[in-house]
Design an enzyme around this catalytic site. Structure first.
Site: not given
Ligand code: UD1
Length: 342
Positions: A35, A234, A152, A201-202, A298, A127, A15, A87, A38, A156
């Site tokens: 730094n 979301r 985390y 993760n996202n 999850r 957030s 961002i 994060k 990440n 915030k």
């Molecule tokens: C997450 C964090 C949030 C953070 C944000 C930053 C949690 C609980 N929340 O939000 O605090 O500010 O990232 O970007 O971790 N999903 C899948 N498969 C995947 C990955 C995600 O189905 O492989 C789904 C998740 O279940 C969710 C949606 O996609 O419903 C969004 O997930 P993600 O991108 O990880 O964001 P958040 O969990 O909403």
């Protein structure tokens, strides 16, 4: 004439890079500190390529107040945007001290030095995680925060409260917390975007890496939620729109237009989109097929959260404008750029 100088901590991040570009394009001088814990130096190159000029960049750890003080000695800031933070929600559960140490110490250093040297206008990256599993949707800024479920999320909430306290206590100290929903997308030039390390993760980076063949199959975490198609809802906000929200907030602070000393704004689109819908839209927008399977929920995911954005619309004069399909095309263009895919 520049509109003023903005310090951007964590300005080499996802961002931070997009916001730096938007600030410079809006007429601000910017000093970026990072730094690279990440992020990569290539992110700064990307910003410079887009802008066609060098930016002021200092490689330091914001947790080191001696180094940070030197930056404050060398420049005078009208405002700061503090992005520098870890994060990863999951990692924060297993390494809480790492999160509290880094995210809070760096923040306290910034606040301390803004108070000592600057005109303390502080914009903090908060957030939607602070709302947790909200009882009423969409969430407004008045929606009560739920107790944080991860270190985390706790950093915030604590950072919001610390800023609130500083604004209340100190003369001339102003703060804005922007509560981001789910930032996605990349610059239209494909010069900057998200650079996740390891397994993402996202959702969006996982989708693009699956499309690129780096991951075999996307896992959809749950299709048995109480939502129209059973997958989570979301509010996916394009990072270019998000960057503009920062410019609008900095304008408001530096032009003395704040109504309260501490203000909070939701930054989202106001539109809920399900995981399954996002996958279909991504496939259509980019004309490809994405291998995916439904797996269990999850831990820690809330079923649904999206923003009421009226306050940001009215007070910041800001609105999300990017079309979701364009955003999803930009995500894929960025992944292809990273992987040298034609
Ligand atoms: C997450 C964090 C949030 C953070 C944000 C930053 C949690 C609980 N929340 O939000 O605090 O500010 O990232 O970007 O971790 N999903 C899948 N498969 C995947 C990955 C995600 O189905 O492989 C789904 C998740 O279940 C969710 C949606 O996609 O419903 C969004 O997930 P993600 O991108 O990880 O964001 P958040 O969990 O909403």
């Amino acid at each position: 004439m520049a509109k003023g100088t903005v310090l951007v901590s964590g300005g080499a991040g996802y961002i931070g890079t997009h916001t730096t570009v938007a600030l410079v394009e809006a007429g601000y001088d910017v000093v970026v500190i990072d730094n690279f814990s990440n992020s990569e130096p290539s992110a700064i190159k990307g910003v410079e390529n887009i802008l066609g000029k060098k930016i002021n960049f200092v490689e330091i750890d914001t947790c080191n107040i001696v180094d940070l003080r030197k930056v404050f000695e060398n420049y005078k800031f009208e405002s700061v945007i503090h992005f520098a933070a870890y994060k990863a929600v999951g990692e924060s559960m297993t390494e809480p001290l790492k999160y509290y140490q880094n995210n809070l110490v760096s923040y306290m250093n910034i606040l301390q030095l803004m108070k000592e040297y600057g005109r303390p206008n502080v914009l903090f990256s908060s957030s939607a995680t602070v709302y947790g599993d909200a009882d009423i949707l969409p969430v407004t800024e008045e929606t009560p925060r739920k107790p944080a479920t991860s270190p985390y999320g706790n950093t915030k909430q604590m950072a919001e409260d610390i800023l609130h306290d500083c604004c209340r206590a100190y003369d001339g100290f102003y703060g804005i917390a922007l509560r981001y929903f789910n930032p996605i997308g990349a610059h239209t030039s494909a010069q900057i975007g998200e650079l996740p390390r390891g397994v993402p993760n996202n959702l969006l980076p996982y989708i693009t890496q699956t499309a690129a063949g780096i991951r075999e199959c996307l896992s959809v975490f749950g299709d048995d939620y109480d939502t129209p198609d059973g997958s989570c809802l979301r509010d996916y906000i394009d990072v270019l729109d998000l960057a503009k929200a920062h410019v609008a907030a900095v304008d408001r602070m530096t032009e003395g237009r704040m109504k309260e000393k501490y203000e909070i704004f939701n930054v989202g689109t106001g539109r809920p989109v399900s995981v399954l819908e996002l996958i279909t839209r991504f496939e259509k927008a980019n004309d490809l097929k994405l291998p995916y399977k439904i797996v269990g929920r999850r831990d820690g995911d809330v079923p649904a959260v999206w923003a009421d954005t009226s306050l940001a619309n009215e007070e910041l004069g800001w609105k999300a404008e990017r079309d979701l399909d364009d955003t999803l095309r930009a995500c894929w263009a960025w992944e292809k750029h990273l992987r040298n895919i034609k």
